[in-house]
Scaffold this motif. Sequence first.
Motif, PDB file in Angstrom:
ATOM      1  N   PRO A  67       1.081  -0.899  -0.150  1.00  0.00           N
ATOM      2  CA  PRO A  67       0.049   0.134  -0.042  1.00  0.00           C
ATOM      3  C   PRO A  67       1.013   1.182   0.098  1.00  0.00           C
ATOM      4  CG  PRO A  67      -0.295  -1.366   2.030  1.00  0.00           C
ATOM      5  CD  PRO A  67       0.526  -1.997   1.312  1.00  0.00           C
ATOM      6  N   SER A  68       1.877   1.437   0.635  1.00  0.00           N
ATOM      7  CA  SER A  68       2.694   2.442   0.706  1.00  0.00           C
ATOM      8  C   SER A  68       4.109   2.153   1.038  1.00  0.00           C
ATOM      9  CB  SER A  68       2.358   3.357   2.150  1.00  0.00           C
ATOM     10  OG  SER A  68       3.349   4.320   2.079  1.00  0.00           O
ATOM     11  N   THR A  97       0.611   0.906  -4.522  1.00  0.00           N
ATOM     12  CA  THR A  97      -0.753   1.049  -4.755  1.00  0.00           C
ATOM     13  C   THR A  97      -1.368   2.270  -4.407  1.00  0.00           C
ATOM     14  OG1 THR A  97      -1.612  -0.200  -2.912  1.00  0.00           O
ATOM     15  CG2 THR A  97      -1.077  -1.506  -4.999  1.00  0.00           C
ATOM     16  N   SER A  99      -3.217   1.756  -2.134  1.00  0.00           N
ATOM     17  CA  SER A  99      -4.629   1.327  -1.931  1.00  0.00           C
ATOM     18  C   SER A  99      -5.429   1.917  -2.901  1.00  0.00           C
ATOM     19  CB  SER A  99      -5.134   1.709  -0.549  1.00  0.00           C
ATOM     20  OG  SER A  99      -4.222   0.875   0.385  1.00  0.00           O
ATOM     21  N   GLU A 104      -3.389   0.155  -8.715  1.00  0.00           N
ATOM     22  CA  GLU A 104      -3.465  -1.369  -8.614  1.00  0.00           C
ATOM     23  C   GLU A 104      -3.507  -1.891 -10.143  1.00  0.00           C
ATOM     24  OE1 GLU A 104      -5.711  -2.874  -4.911  1.00  0.00           O
ATOM     25  OE2 GLU A 104      -6.682  -3.887  -6.833  1.00  0.00           O
ATOM     26  N   ASP A 123      -1.011  -5.939   0.224  1.00  0.00           N
ATOM     27  CA  ASP A 123      -1.950  -4.797   0.262  1.00  0.00           C
ATOM     28  C   ASP A 123      -3.320  -5.431   0.773  1.00  0.00           C
ATOM     29  OD1 ASP A 123      -3.430  -2.735  -0.006  1.00  0.00           O
ATOM     30  OD2 ASP A 123      -3.058  -2.292  -2.022  1.00  0.00           O
TER      31      ASP A 123
END
Lengths: 329, 329
Positions: A67-68, A97, A99, A104, A123
């Motif tokens: 995610p990060s 991503t 998120s 994605e 993720d």
Amino acid sequence: MANIQQVAKQAGVSVATVSRVLNGKDKVSTKTKLKVEEAIQYLNYEPSMLGRNLRNSESRIVLILIPSISNPFYFEVIKGIENMALSQNYSILLCETDSKPEKEEIYFDLVRKKMADGIISMDPAVNVETLKELAENYAIIQCSEYGGGIGIPYVTIDSEEASYHAVKHLIQIGHRKIALMNSDEKFLYARERRMGYERALQEHGIPLDGEYIFYTQELGFEQGQQTMKKILQLQDRPTAVFAVSDLLAIGALKEINAAGLHVPEDVAVVGFDKIDFSNMTNPALTTVAQPMYKMGTVAARMLIEKIQGKTVDSIVLGHELVIRESTTG
Amino acid sequence: MANIQQVAKQAGVSVATVSRVLNGKDKVSTKTKLKVEEAIQYLNYEPSMLGRNLRNSESRIVLILIPSISNPFYFEVIKGIENMALSQNYSILLCETDSKPEKEEIYFDLVRKKMADGIISMDPAVNVETLKELAENYAIIQCSEYGGGIGIPYVTIDSEEASYHAVKHLIQIGHRKIALMNSDEKFLYARERRMGYERALQEHGIPLDGEYIFYTQELGFEQGQQTMKKILQLQDRPTAVFAVSDLLAIGALKEINAAGLHVPEDVAVVGFDKIDFSNMTNPALTTVAQPMYKMGTVAARMLIEKIQGKTVDSIVLGHELVIRESTTG
DNA sequence: GATGAAAATGTAATCGATTACATTTCGGAA
DNA sequence: TTCCGAAATGTAATCGATTACATTTTCATC
């Protein structure tokens, strides 16, 4: 830039022979081998992976979805993945991503377009439907975060047990008013960690108090601060806080300090993940350690086996409670 | 998995036409276009980048070389690079070198073997000779860290000026005994930062004291702690410390606390980089901010232009001093 | 020296796209 | 209707490797 044809010509052999020398699988006489190696040297030749990859229908690249990139929890996992991958001649593409589904999709497309051979997803916010669909045709492993029962192999820890372990520690050193700083329960691990929390309380005859359970949208420092502020305003202030991420816990630490209180005398704090920074804080943070490096190597191994067409089973690894100053002074 | 031939057959056209629809450059009649799109839909076709890349002699992948993935300084830079790269249809391969030549070689090989189109190097410990040699045939940009005068385009800040700025701030709030926690002077930026430090002192008539200058092998938290320990043992203890990285500064913070002293009353601290954690500490850290995101986008733009064969010039960006609690209470 | 199996090497198809060049189709002008 | 140029489409070469299969070489054996 020379290609294999030119090397063949220079060495006075066929391209097949050059290829054989390159790959060292088939037999080549020492004399020819020498000639070819000289030609390679002379022309400064480097085999192109573009040609090789097309022919072999592989890219030797694997994707890691996180995610990060700035969440330190992933570092060790990534290292584990990378080392295993490199040892098998794979390179890794780190994909942040945020998120966001758009982001994605960019990376999913890389797999669909054969630019990547597989995905290790870390993720929790990943679109499970898409992932499931993708998993039908491509190699995919879930690491650490996983949606349950969607048939994609995963490697993770027992979140319920880890959470139980952390809370039990707080109880054993005398706490009975323990707050839980959890993340949104749309995530499986969040539900599991709450269950572990509840089991520990129950087992020690401590009644459950809904007032003591808090949810945050993200697992960052700011959310930790904000939530801690709320906790400190409670009528019956808890004497301990269990946060489901170290960043949350560090935010809590800062907020407690800002309120002129002390850790662990006034409020004890436990985090989760054992990120590097967790022992740089004041006081150093008690936290639940996941075997992150191992998790990475295992995930990578599983993925590579999947790419090779083998069937792989999910794996649950152990955890460890690291007791430091934020609970024991 | 369908390929372009099958799509052509399904749509009753030639592969050339399918390719034209795919790339949208050449003209195709709306009727044919529709037929082709239907076929693509029907067969669930995704063009393979392996084929395309071979034909176009490109990989659309760029490498980012960093010494350690866990150094938060790089996050924003990487984000900048990534966003710019994605907008131009490039993907990025994050390469952690651990400052080891073997690791470096693995990634250099990726370029030589055409698996990557170029490199953005942020590794101060990179082998300059190899890099120079590589730069003759491949696109390379140095970002933030650069060896001077080796003819490879770079983007960076004025380290001397930034350092001068930080030390001047300490002087202006009343400090005269200022320690410098620098990294090994084999790095250009380390030499530049010492020069800025000296210039600030000189300008304010403060004599230079060699006792106040410390060197560390790495820029991590532990080195910060160790060095601070030494500083605290000095006969004539400094009232301020300027560390050339936030991690060093955070280590210093912890050590000062551990010694029962207070920041900034007893010792003021200034860091460098403005990493995320720099305002999570207690107290929040005064630090020099580099325009990291911008640096990333600029580096990526330069690299892509280089890949396209253009000539690019080096760029020096500005910096900013972020004043927080560790100097002003 | 003839023989034949094993070892070494070569030929050419193949992976999946792009694109220069060739050919066909189309529509308007005479 | 015929003709011509433009637009649309097709043919086949190409990128750079791997490899199945075919062919040649080698060499121990008789």
